[in-house]
Design a protein around this motif. Structure first.
Motif, PDB file in Angstrom:
ATOM      1  N   GLY A 172       0.451   7.197   0.368  1.00  0.00           N
ATOM      2  CA  GLY A 172       1.961   6.860  -0.505  1.00  0.00           C
ATOM      3  C   GLY A 172       1.534   6.810  -1.942  1.00  0.00           C
ATOM      4  O   GLY A 172       2.147   7.290  -2.651  1.00  0.00           O
ATOM      5  N   VAL A 173       0.564   6.122  -2.268  1.00  0.00           N
ATOM      6  CA  VAL A 173       0.101   5.863  -3.743  1.00  0.00           C
ATOM      7  C   VAL A 173      -0.033   7.110  -4.479  1.00  0.00           C
ATOM      8  O   VAL A 173       0.533   7.667  -5.357  1.00  0.00           O
ATOM      9  N   GLY A 174      -0.886   7.958  -3.528  1.00  0.00           N
ATOM     10  CA  GLY A 174      -1.308   9.280  -4.207  1.00  0.00           C
ATOM     11  C   GLY A 174      -0.045  10.168  -4.153  1.00  0.00           C
ATOM     12  O   GLY A 174       0.120  10.947  -5.279  1.00  0.00           O
ATOM     13  N   SER A 175       0.642  10.302  -3.255  1.00  0.00           N
ATOM     14  CA  SER A 175       1.976  10.923  -3.222  1.00  0.00           C
ATOM     15  C   SER A 175       2.903  10.713  -4.682  1.00  0.00           C
ATOM     16  O   SER A 175       3.365  11.588  -5.357  1.00  0.00           O
ATOM     17  N   PHE A 176       3.122   9.361  -4.729  1.00  0.00           N
ATOM     18  CA  PHE A 176       3.827   8.981  -5.924  1.00  0.00           C
ATOM     19  C   PHE A 176       3.188   9.344  -7.213  1.00  0.00           C
ATOM     20  O   PHE A 176       3.751   9.548  -8.157  1.00  0.00           O
ATOM     21  N   GLY A 177       1.802   8.873  -7.197  1.00  0.00           N
ATOM     22  CA  GLY A 177       1.211   9.263  -8.477  1.00  0.00           C
ATOM     23  C   GLY A 177       1.261  10.622  -8.941  1.00  0.00           C
ATOM     24  O   GLY A 177       1.446  10.719 -10.233  1.00  0.00           O
ATOM     25  N   VAL A 178       0.776  11.603  -8.091  1.00  0.00           N
ATOM     26  CA  VAL A 178       0.949  12.717  -8.511  1.00  0.00           C
ATOM     27  C   VAL A 178       2.381  13.280  -8.832  1.00  0.00           C
ATOM     28  O   VAL A 178       2.492  13.924  -9.916  1.00  0.00           O
ATOM     29  N   ALA A 179       3.295  12.787  -8.016  1.00  0.00           N
ATOM     30  CA  ALA A 179       4.659  13.054  -8.671  1.00  0.00           C
ATOM     31  C   ALA A 179       5.167  12.553  -9.885  1.00  0.00           C
ATOM     32  O   ALA A 179       5.535  13.252 -10.657  1.00  0.00           O
TER      33      ALA A 179
END
Length: 262
Positions: A172-179
């Protein structure tokens, strides 16, 4: 004629004369697909309605974003931005009330309702997108901190549950972070991106519509965050052993009832 306070980097009415930002609009289909799938799994596994509300809120965010990017009208901008605040408040409720022994849910509900009301009233008055971004960011930070606290507690007692939670947390953090990174690049280097798209063959230009990736990343991050809360609740209730975590395409997690022999 647009009335919104924001106009993103995608060129308007280029792909379709009826849709202002075609790629920023169409990528909201990821919100629809994941939210509907999540609602189906909540019903199929007979989990609590709080999670159904989370997925309904996610669906509303996707619909509001679709209408906003399609029209660039101010009323639909609000329909995109404000449900982000409301839906995240539901997720905060789930994070704060994950422990079945907690009995102060009415005060949590009133506090979150008050926060949503204040953000709404202030935002419609000042019309500054940065205010909404900060208000939403504070909510996300609260969920992250509370989830990390839950993980510290669970690590001592349930290694398997801890492993699943940590995996979903970083997904989740990675998805939000990249976005978030792509969202900022799209804002800061808009002129350069437009020049690049103009120089590329028409079929390759959409690959550099970076705000569209924001929708894909946040949709996945939002969905994973809700599944995280579902699993966390099962762990706190002591019923996680009746369920198992499965994944679509080896990436998208979902909770299923454990079959006999598993």
């Amino acid at each position: 004629m647009k009335t919104s306070t924001i106009d993103w980097c995608e060129e308007n009415y280029v792909v379709c004369k009826y849709i202002a930002e075609f790629w920023n609009t169409s990528t909201n289909l990821v919100f629809f697909a994941l939210a509907i799938f999540g609602m189906y799994k909540v019903r199929a596994t007979r989990q609590e309605n709080r999670f159904l509300f989370c997925y309904v809120a996610m669906l509303v965010v996707g619909l509001g974003s679709w209408l906003f990017h399609m029209t660039l009208q101010y009323q639909w901008q609000l329909a995109d931005e404000l449900p982000m605040v409301y839906g995240t408040c539901i997720c905060i409720y789930c994070a704060l009330q994950a422990d079945a022994k907690v009995g102060s849910d009415i005060y949590v509900s009133l506090g979150l309702f008050g926060y949503s009301a204040v953000v709404t009233l202030v935002y419609v008055q000042i019309r500054k997108p940065v205010f909404h971004q900060v208000a939403y960011g504070l909510e996300v930070a609260m969920i992250l901190v509370r989830n990390m606290m839950h993980q510290i507690e669970i690590r001592r007692t349930n290694a398997r549950a801890y492993s699943e939670l940590v995996h979903m947390f970083w997904l989740g953090v990675g998805s939000f972070g990249v976005a978030f990174v792509l969202w900022n690049i799209d804002n800061i280097f808009c002129n350069d991106l437009r020049a690049l798209r103009a120089a590329l063959p028409a079929a390759l230009g959409p690959l550099f519509q970076l705000h569209a990736y924001w929708h894909i990343g946040t949709a996945l991050g939002c969905y994973v965050s809700i599944v995280y809360q579902q699993y966390l609740r099962l762990v706190k209730l002591g019923t996680a052993d009746r369920f198992c975590m499965r994944r679509l395409a080896f990436v998208v997690p979902y909770i299923d009832r454990r079959k006999k022999g598993e």
